[in-house]
Motif scaffolding. Structure first.
Motif, PDB file in Angstrom:
ATOM      1  N   GLN A 380      -6.786  12.044 -46.222  1.00  0.00           N
ATOM      2  CA  GLN A 380      -5.590  12.669 -45.678  1.00  0.00           C
ATOM      3  C   GLN A 380      -5.238  13.975 -46.398  1.00  0.00           C
ATOM      4  O   GLN A 380      -5.234  14.049 -47.624  1.00  0.00           O
ATOM      5  CB  GLN A 380      -4.403  11.710 -45.757  1.00  0.00           C
ATOM      6  CG  GLN A 380      -3.966  11.359 -47.166  1.00  0.00           C
ATOM      7  CD  GLN A 380      -2.784  10.398 -47.185  1.00  0.00           C
ATOM      8  OE1 GLN A 380      -2.805   9.356 -46.533  1.00  0.00           O
ATOM      9  NE2 GLN A 380      -1.738  10.738 -47.940  1.00  0.00           N
ATOM     10  N   GLY A 381      -4.952  15.012 -45.636  1.00  0.00           N
ATOM     11  CA  GLY A 381      -4.630  16.318 -46.198  1.00  0.00           C
ATOM     12  C   GLY A 381      -5.835  17.202 -46.408  1.00  0.00           C
ATOM     13  O   GLY A 381      -5.692  18.426 -46.534  1.00  0.00           O
ATOM     14  N   GLU A 382      -7.016  16.596 -46.448  1.00  0.00           N
ATOM     15  CA  GLU A 382      -8.246  17.388 -46.573  1.00  0.00           C
ATOM     16  C   GLU A 382      -8.383  18.350 -45.415  1.00  0.00           C
ATOM     17  O   GLU A 382      -8.792  19.514 -45.587  1.00  0.00           O
ATOM     18  CB  GLU A 382      -9.444  16.442 -46.641  1.00  0.00           C
ATOM     19  CG  GLU A 382     -10.798  17.109 -46.580  1.00  0.00           C
ATOM     20  CD  GLU A 382     -11.951  16.107 -46.515  1.00  0.00           C
ATOM     21  OE1 GLU A 382     -13.039  16.508 -46.089  1.00  0.00           O
ATOM     22  OE2 GLU A 382     -11.760  14.937 -46.909  1.00  0.00           O
ATOM     23  N   GLU A 383      -7.999  17.867 -44.217  1.00  0.00           N
ATOM     24  CA  GLU A 383      -8.129  18.703 -43.024  1.00  0.00           C
ATOM     25  C   GLU A 383      -7.146  19.871 -43.024  1.00  0.00           C
ATOM     26  O   GLU A 383      -7.252  20.769 -42.201  1.00  0.00           O
ATOM     27  CB  GLU A 383      -7.954  17.844 -41.767  1.00  0.00           C
ATOM     28  CG  GLU A 383      -6.521  17.436 -41.450  1.00  0.00           C
ATOM     29  CD  GLU A 383      -6.009  16.238 -42.237  1.00  0.00           C
ATOM     30  OE1 GLU A 383      -4.946  15.693 -41.876  1.00  0.00           O
ATOM     31  OE2 GLU A 383      -6.675  15.831 -43.229  1.00  0.00           O
ATOM     32  N   LEU A 384      -6.191  19.862 -43.957  1.00  0.00           N
ATOM     33  CA  LEU A 384      -5.252  20.969 -44.107  1.00  0.00           C
ATOM     34  C   LEU A 384      -5.709  21.939 -45.191  1.00  0.00           C
ATOM     35  O   LEU A 384      -5.049  22.955 -45.435  1.00  0.00           O
ATOM     36  CB  LEU A 384      -3.861  20.441 -44.454  1.00  0.00           C
ATOM     37  CG  LEU A 384      -3.261  19.416 -43.475  1.00  0.00           C
ATOM     38  CD1 LEU A 384      -1.896  18.957 -43.976  1.00  0.00           C
ATOM     39  CD2 LEU A 384      -3.159  19.989 -42.068  1.00  0.00           C
ATOM     40  N   GLY A 385      -6.820  21.607 -45.845  1.00  0.00           N
ATOM     41  CA  GLY A 385      -7.307  22.450 -46.933  1.00  0.00           C
ATOM     42  C   GLY A 385      -6.480  22.322 -48.201  1.00  0.00           C
ATOM     43  O   GLY A 385      -6.450  23.256 -49.018  1.00  0.00           O
ATOM     44  N   LEU A 386      -5.823  21.176 -48.400  1.00  0.00           N
ATOM     45  CA  LEU A 386      -4.934  21.023 -49.547  1.00  0.00           C
ATOM     46  C   LEU A 386      -5.712  21.086 -50.859  1.00  0.00           C
ATOM     47  O   LEU A 386      -6.799  20.519 -50.995  1.00  0.00           O
ATOM     48  CB  LEU A 386      -4.171  19.698 -49.482  1.00  0.00           C
ATOM     49  CG  LEU A 386      -3.199  19.505 -48.317  1.00  0.00           C
ATOM     50  CD1 LEU A 386      -2.390  18.232 -48.515  1.00  0.00           C
ATOM     51  CD2 LEU A 386      -2.276  20.708 -48.143  1.00  0.00           C
ATOM     52  N   SER A 387      -5.128  21.747 -51.821  1.00  0.00           N
ATOM     53  CA  SER A 387      -5.664  21.791 -53.176  1.00  0.00           C
ATOM     54  C   SER A 387      -5.041  20.657 -53.993  1.00  0.00           C
ATOM     55  O   SER A 387      -4.111  19.980 -53.548  1.00  0.00           O
ATOM     56  CB  SER A 387      -5.336  23.134 -53.821  1.00  0.00           C
ATOM     57  OG  SER A 387      -3.920  23.334 -53.835  1.00  0.00           O
ATOM     58  N   GLU A 421       5.671  19.405 -42.133  1.00  0.00           N
ATOM     59  CA  GLU A 421       6.401  20.580 -41.693  1.00  0.00           C
ATOM     60  C   GLU A 421       6.836  21.385 -42.910  1.00  0.00           C
ATOM     61  O   GLU A 421       6.838  20.878 -44.041  1.00  0.00           O
ATOM     62  CB  GLU A 421       7.617  20.179 -40.862  1.00  0.00           C
ATOM     63  CG  GLU A 421       8.583  19.261 -41.605  1.00  0.00           C
ATOM     64  CD  GLU A 421       9.675  18.692 -40.713  1.00  0.00           C
ATOM     65  OE1 GLU A 421      10.845  18.974 -40.994  1.00  0.00           O
ATOM     66  OE2 GLU A 421       9.336  17.963 -39.754  1.00  0.00           O
ATOM     67  N   LYS A 422       7.221  22.619 -42.687  1.00  0.00           N
ATOM     68  CA  LYS A 422       7.567  23.519 -43.783  1.00  0.00           C
ATOM     69  C   LYS A 422       9.070  23.600 -44.014  1.00  0.00           C
ATOM     70  O   LYS A 422       9.531  24.191 -44.977  1.00  0.00           O
ATOM     71  CB  LYS A 422       7.013  24.911 -43.474  1.00  0.00           C
ATOM     72  CG  LYS A 422       7.074  25.909 -44.624  1.00  0.00           C
ATOM     73  CD  LYS A 422       6.525  27.261 -44.202  1.00  0.00           C
ATOM     74  CE  LYS A 422       6.617  28.267 -45.341  1.00  0.00           C
ATOM     75  NZ  LYS A 422       6.095  29.601 -44.945  1.00  0.00           N
ATOM     76  N   SER A 423       9.853  22.949 -43.159  1.00  0.00           N
ATOM     77  CA  SER A 423      11.283  23.213 -43.109  1.00  0.00           C
ATOM     78  C   SER A 423      12.098  22.607 -44.245  1.00  0.00           C
ATOM     79  O   SER A 423      13.255  22.946 -44.416  1.00  0.00           O
ATOM     80  CB  SER A 423      11.848  22.729 -41.774  1.00  0.00           C
ATOM     81  OG  SER A 423      11.634  21.326 -41.634  1.00  0.00           O
ATOM     82  N   ASN A 424      11.532  21.671 -44.987  1.00  0.00           N
ATOM     83  CA  ASN A 424      12.303  21.103 -46.089  1.00  0.00           C
ATOM     84  C   ASN A 424      11.403  20.825 -47.280  1.00  0.00           C
ATOM     85  O   ASN A 424      10.178  20.880 -47.183  1.00  0.00           O
ATOM     86  CB  ASN A 424      13.046  19.826 -45.654  1.00  0.00           C
ATOM     87  CG  ASN A 424      12.090  18.748 -45.161  1.00  0.00           C
ATOM     88  OD1 ASN A 424      11.122  18.410 -45.844  1.00  0.00           O
ATOM     89  ND2 ASN A 424      12.328  18.205 -43.974  1.00  0.00           N
ATOM     90  N   SER A 425      12.002  20.478 -48.424  1.00  0.00           N
ATOM     91  CA  SER A 425      11.244  20.351 -49.671  1.00  0.00           C
ATOM     92  C   SER A 425      10.317  19.153 -49.682  1.00  0.00           C
ATOM     93  O   SER A 425       9.408  19.088 -50.514  1.00  0.00           O
ATOM     94  CB  SER A 425      12.218  20.257 -50.854  1.00  0.00           C
ATOM     95  OG  SER A 425      13.059  19.116 -50.721  1.00  0.00           O
ATOM     96  N   HIS A 442       1.774  23.494 -50.965  1.00  0.00           N
ATOM     97  CA  HIS A 442       1.276  22.779 -49.793  1.00  0.00           C
ATOM     98  C   HIS A 442       2.128  23.015 -48.549  1.00  0.00           C
ATOM     99  O   HIS A 442       1.648  22.833 -47.422  1.00  0.00           O
ATOM    100  CB  HIS A 442       1.210  21.278 -50.078  1.00  0.00           C
ATOM    101  CG  HIS A 442       0.152  20.901 -51.063  1.00  0.00           C
ATOM    102  ND1 HIS A 442       0.010  19.608 -51.536  1.00  0.00           N
ATOM    103  CD2 HIS A 442      -0.811  21.634 -51.676  1.00  0.00           C
ATOM    104  CE1 HIS A 442      -0.998  19.572 -52.407  1.00  0.00           C
ATOM    105  NE2 HIS A 442      -1.507  20.793 -52.504  1.00  0.00           N
ATOM    106  N   LEU A 443       3.403  23.378 -48.736  1.00  0.00           N
ATOM    107  CA  LEU A 443       4.302  23.484 -47.590  1.00  0.00           C
ATOM    108  C   LEU A 443       3.802  24.489 -46.558  1.00  0.00           C
ATOM    109  O   LEU A 443       3.929  24.275 -45.349  1.00  0.00           O
ATOM    110  CB  LEU A 443       5.708  23.855 -48.062  1.00  0.00           C
ATOM    111  CG  LEU A 443       6.455  22.762 -48.846  1.00  0.00           C
ATOM    112  CD1 LEU A 443       7.776  23.302 -49.389  1.00  0.00           C
ATOM    113  CD2 LEU A 443       6.703  21.541 -47.961  1.00  0.00           C
ATOM    114  N   ALA A 444       3.232  25.570 -47.026  1.00  0.00           N
ATOM    115  CA  ALA A 444       2.725  26.592 -46.098  1.00  0.00           C
ATOM    116  C   ALA A 444       1.508  26.105 -45.319  1.00  0.00           C
ATOM    117  O   ALA A 444       1.092  26.755 -44.347  1.00  0.00           O
ATOM    118  CB  ALA A 444       2.386  27.862 -46.866  1.00  0.00           C
ATOM    119  N   GLN A 445       0.922  24.962 -45.742  1.00  0.00           N
ATOM    120  CA  GLN A 445      -0.257  24.418 -45.063  1.00  0.00           C
ATOM    121  C   GLN A 445       0.084  23.202 -44.209  1.00  0.00           C
ATOM    122  O   GLN A 445      -0.806  22.463 -43.792  1.00  0.00           O
ATOM    123  CB  GLN A 445      -1.314  24.034 -46.110  1.00  0.00           C
ATOM    124  CG  GLN A 445      -1.827  25.206 -46.938  1.00  0.00           C
ATOM    125  CD  GLN A 445      -2.648  24.739 -48.126  1.00  0.00           C
ATOM    126  OE1 GLN A 445      -2.113  24.355 -49.168  1.00  0.00           O
ATOM    127  NE2 GLN A 445      -3.964  24.768 -47.981  1.00  0.00           N
TER     128      GLN A 445
END
Length: 558
Positions: A380-387, A421-425, A442-445
């Motif tokens: 999970q999150g790999e598909e978002l390119g998360l570091s 989503e990017k809208s909250n912390s 990560h929020l921007a991703q």
């Protein structure tokens, strides 16, 4: 959702006992996927809510890390009831919702079985430790001390220190390959095997499609409790444990990998075969013999269907030469087996950070993995390119990281919450305080951000999975003629009348190669596949693939 490769999910209607071979499996770490209650911890109904997103990726199945009743000393990998859901994750009825919803979307459900050890709060252990004569006295691995009071042998725990813990009730030591609160079950006791198979049957009756088997090679131990020999310095590596852990100083000849393990796996497979379309993937934890054990445990139809070792989860960079070496070894020791590949999971640093990959390199690695022979696990999150997230010592939850800080920061950095989503912390993960802080970067991703960006890596994953689904040779086909030359990995996949050529430039310099003789047509343009020039010559830019299908008669033209 905006995605030119998106599939329309279809319910599972037809039987396919071979569905697992070449499947793409999406791993869910439930604590960090989606919270539905606002307590800051992900849960089963949160998973059910996000299943349409997972189905939109085009994957075949989900693997859910442990959600069983547990004191959470190792976050669910210390089970105190194998046949119930921990209240923080929901109820059995909630699990039924997950299975029903997944099947309706065409997703099979695999769950994580932790059979090698239980929690010290499991009723079995409470009874076992009460005396040396009770009905479950031999359900765990107990031993008298040496005459000088020290532990029975030199075995070490992966989480640090001796693998033996003194218990004053029995005045004996018990074995724990992991935390002291995770005593090892005694697989030499037939009643233990029977009880674990009963738990396995419980979830099969509840509709699961298969299992991921945690630490599959740790089930049995040497009955004589012989000392492990020292491992020569030149053979040590940190594939299974960080280099600062003395666990790396031993050859674990007697504490795991015992031949009796095959007999239990044969019983396990026999149970699964009583149910249609079930499959199991084993985690092989061994730094020296991972592929050999994979070969043993997946040979024929008597044991598990597939296994994964740690060759693609290790710290050292994954070069074309290294991949060639792994497959060359695999063909030698596991020719009759089936491998499952992953670059990231809940136990290792995310591969984008581990290998310091550029965005172009991340995409190339994704395309390559989905072209390799074997089953694929995505985390999970790999598909978002998360570091890897940077978690401060004050926020650490993982006992492994707390023990070896600061040289090893543990596994929390890959377990931070999914960003929707990017809208909250909290990235849409929870309305409360997340159990682990999100990586701010990560929020921007987030999924919502990438869904509307056709150039986002999320869509690259969807397109790569779609390519695999559209080409049977990439799912179950043979792999041949693998080569590593000048930083380029190439191979041929064949299935029936379909022949594909795949090449990957795993470097920062432009490379040129010539395809085998034949009328090759470019495929995978949406993945950046290189065009084929006259004479079958291809110029590969840095981190670019070449994907081609052979037009005309089956097989390579001479």
């Amino acid at each position: 959702m905006t995605n030119d490769a998106q599939i329309t999910p279809q319910p599972i209607q037809t039987a396919d006992p071979d569905w697992w071979r070449g499947a793409v499996i999406y791993q869910i770490y439930p604590r960090s996927f989606q919270d539905s209650t606002g307590d800051g911890i992900g849960d089963l109904l949160g998973i059910a809510r996000r299943l349409p997103y997972i189905a939109s990726l085009g994957v075949d199945a989900i693997w859910i890390s442990p959600f069983f009743t547990s004191p959470m000393k190792d976050f669910g990998y210390d089970v105190s009831d194998y046949c119930d859901v921990d209240p923080m994750f929901g109820t059995l009825a909630d699990f039924d919702v997950v299975v029903e919803s997944a099947h309706r979307l065409g997703l099979r459900v695999m769950i994580d079985l932790v059979l090698s050890h239980s929690s010290d709060q499991h009723p079995w252990f409470a009874e076992s430790r009460a005396s040396r004569t009770n009905a479950k006295a031999d359900w765990y691995v107990w031993s008298d001390p040496k005459p000088d009071g020290t532990a029975p042998n030199n075995w070490l725990s992966i989480f640090g220190g001796p693998a033996w813990q003194w218990d004053s009730r029995r005045e004996q030591y018990y074995l724990h390959n992991f935390l002291t609160t995770q005593p090892d079950l005694n697989f030499h006791c037939a009643a233990v095997q029977d009880a674990l198979l009963d738990a396995t049957r419980f979830w099969l009756d509840r509709g699961v499609d298969g299992y991921r088997l945690d630490t599959i090679n740790f089930y049995t131990h040497d009955k004589q409790l012989r000392d492990n020999p020292a491992l020569p310095l030149e053979l040590r590596n940190s594939t299974i444990a960080p280099s600062v852990n003395p666990y790396n100083h031993q050859q674990h000849l007697y504490s795991k990998n015992q031949p009796e393990n095959l007999e239990f796996l044969r019983r396990f497979r026999s149970l699964l075969d009583q149910y249609p379309d079930k499959a199991a993937v084993g985690e092989v934890g061994d730094a020296q013999l991972g592929l050999e054990i994979l070969g043993q445990y997946t040979a024929g139809d008597d044991f598990v269907h597939m296994c994964y070792a740690f060759e693609f989860l290790e710290q050292s960079p994954l070069t074309a030469t290294r991949i060639f070496e792994v497959f060359d070894r695999l063909n030698t020791v596991a020719a009759d087996g089936w491998a499952c590949w992953a670059f990231s999971n809940h136990d290792v640093m995310r591969h984008a950070s581990r290998w310091d990959l550029s965005p172009a390199a991340q995409r190339l690695f994704t395309t390559m993995m989905l072209c390799l022979r074997g089953t694929v696990c995505l985390y999970q999150g790999e598909e978002l390119g998360l570091s890897e997230a940077d978690v401060t010592f004050e926020d650490l939850q993982d006992p492994y990281g707390i023990e070896f800080w600061p040289q090893f920061k543990g596994r929390d950095g890959c377990r931070t919450p999914m960003v929707w989503e990017k809208s909250n912390s909290s990235g849409g993960f929870t309305t409360g305080k997340p159990w682990l802080p999100l990586g701010a970067e990560h929020l921007a991703q987030a999924v919502a951000v990438q869904d509307v960006d056709p150039d986002a890596i999320l869509h690259h994953y969807r397109r790569a999975i779609a390519l695999r689904r559209a080409n049977p040779a990439l799912i179950k086909g043979e792999l041949a003629d693998m080569k590593s030359a000048d930083g380029v990995l190439s191979f041929v996949r064949t299935q029936g009348s379909e022949t594909l050529f795949c090449a990957f430039n795993l470097g920062d310099r432009r490379r040129q190669l010539t395809l085998p003789k034949g009328n090759w047509l470019q495929i995978g343009a949406e993945l950046g596949s290189a065009e084929i020039s006259a004479g079958n010559v291809v110029s590969l830019q840095p981190w670019q693939p070449c994907l081609a299908t052979l037009s005309g008669a089956p097989g390579l033209n001479e």
